[in-house]
Design a protein around this motif. Structure first.
Motif, short mmCIF file in Angstrom:
data_model
loop_
_atom_site.label_atom_id
_atom_site.label_comp_id
_atom_site.label_asym_id
_atom_site.label_seq_id
_atom_site.Cartn_x
_atom_site.Cartn_y
_atom_site.Cartn_z
N ASP A 31 30.57 11.90 2.25
CA ASP A 31 30.03 12.69 3.37
C ASP A 31 28.80 11.99 3.94
OD1 ASP A 31 29.21 14.53 5.24
OD2 ASP A 31 28.72 16.10 3.78
N GLN A 32 28.95 11.49 5.16
CA GLN A 32 27.86 10.77 5.83
C GLN A 32 27.33 11.54 7.03
OE1 GLN A 32 26.50 7.42 4.80
NE2 GLN A 32 27.21 8.65 3.09
N SER A 33 27.48 12.85 7.01
CA SER A 33 27.01 13.69 8.11
C SER A 33 25.53 13.46 8.37
CB SER A 33 27.23 15.17 7.79
OG SER A 33 28.60 15.42 7.54
N GLY A 34 25.21 13.06 9.58
CA GLY A 34 23.82 12.85 9.97
C GLY A 34 23.26 11.48 9.63
N PHE A 35 24.01 10.67 8.88
CA PHE A 35 23.49 9.38 8.46
C PHE A 35 23.25 8.44 9.65
CE2 PHE A 35 23.96 4.93 7.34
CZ PHE A 35 23.01 4.79 6.35
N VAL A 95 19.74 12.92 -1.82
CA VAL A 95 20.46 14.19 -1.95
C VAL A 95 21.87 14.11 -1.37
CG1 VAL A 95 20.46 16.61 -1.22
CG2 VAL A 95 18.34 15.56 -2.00
N GLU A 96 22.02 13.43 -0.22
CA GLU A 96 23.28 13.50 0.52
C GLU A 96 24.06 12.21 0.65
OE1 GLU A 96 22.98 15.48 4.34
OE2 GLU A 96 21.12 16.46 3.69
N TRP A 97 23.45 11.07 0.89
CA TRP A 97 24.17 9.90 1.39
C TRP A 97 24.43 8.78 0.40
CZ3 TRP A 97 19.97 10.28 5.52
CH2 TRP A 97 20.32 11.26 6.46
N TYR A 98 23.71 8.73 -0.71
CA TYR A 98 23.85 7.59 -1.62
C TYR A 98 24.39 8.00 -2.98
CZ TYR A 98 21.06 5.27 1.89
OH TYR A 98 20.61 4.76 3.09
N GLU A 99 25.42 7.24 -3.42
CA GLU A 99 25.89 7.36 -4.80
C GLU A 99 24.91 6.62 -5.71
OE1 GLU A 99 28.32 9.00 -6.21
OE2 GLU A 99 29.25 9.72 -4.37
N SER A 100 24.47 5.46 -5.24
CA SER A 100 23.51 4.65 -5.99
C SER A 100 22.85 3.67 -5.03
CB SER A 100 24.20 3.89 -7.12
OG SER A 100 25.16 2.99 -6.59
N TYR A 101 21.66 3.21 -5.42
CA TYR A 101 21.01 2.16 -4.65
C TYR A 101 20.00 1.43 -5.51
CZ TYR A 101 16.88 5.20 -3.96
OH TYR A 101 15.78 5.99 -4.14
N THR A 102 19.63 0.24 -5.06
CA THR A 102 18.54 -0.51 -5.67
C THR A 102 17.64 -1.02 -4.54
OG1 THR A 102 19.79 -2.58 -5.67
CG2 THR A 102 19.82 -1.29 -7.70
N LEU A 103 16.39 -1.16 -4.86
CA LEU A 103 15.42 -1.72 -3.92
C LEU A 103 14.68 -2.84 -4.64
CD1 LEU A 103 13.82 -1.61 -1.23
CD2 LEU A 103 12.24 -0.06 -2.41
N HIS A 104 14.68 -4.01 -4.00
CA HIS A 104 13.96 -5.17 -4.54
C HIS A 104 12.94 -5.58 -3.49
CE1 HIS A 104 17.17 -5.61 -7.53
NE2 HIS A 104 18.00 -5.38 -6.52
#
Length: 123
Positions: A31-35, A95-104
């Motif tokens: 669900d990418q509503s509003g992304f 809350v809504e758009w990411y299953e997972s992420y990383t920031l470097h």
């Protein structure tokens, strides 16, 4: 990510180091509503940060998205990281758009580029 089909595809220029990069890699939810609207707003907002140098995006067929933001100095990166509207978008993303992420985040010590010269004669 916004639609950049009208603009030529080119990477962000190589700048004189040092400068900073923030590499955000993510797998999104179904669900990418509003992304799209929020992403476009963030792209517009970051351009107003003094010291913002540019941004590259890539998406793999498997769904991994990568965004690299380039910043002249740590202060510019901090201004972006602490921007209230950006913080709200980050919270919504978790809350809504990411299953997972990383920031470097890294300081660039070496940078160079290449652009092929266009031939004026047909081969």
């Amino acid at each position: 990510m916004s639609n950049h089909s009208e603009a030529p595809v080119t990477p962000v220029d190589a700048y004189e180091p040092p400068y900073y990069v923030a590499v955000f890699s993510a797998v999104r939810t179904q669900d990418q509503s509003g992304f799209s609207e929020t992403n476009a707003r963030m792209e517009d907002l970051v351009k107003d940060i003094p010291g913002f140098l540019g941004m590259d995006h890539a998406q793999t067929p498997g769904g991994l998205g990568i965004t690299v933001g380039y910043f002249r100095d740590a202060d510019a990166l901090t201004e972006w990281r602490t921007n209230a509207e950006h913080r709200a978008a980050q919270k919504r993303g978790r809350v809504e758009w990411y299953e997972s992420y990383t920031l470097h985040v890294a300081k660039v010590e070496r940078s160079h580029g290449f652009v092929r010269e266009q031939s004026t004669t047909a081969r």
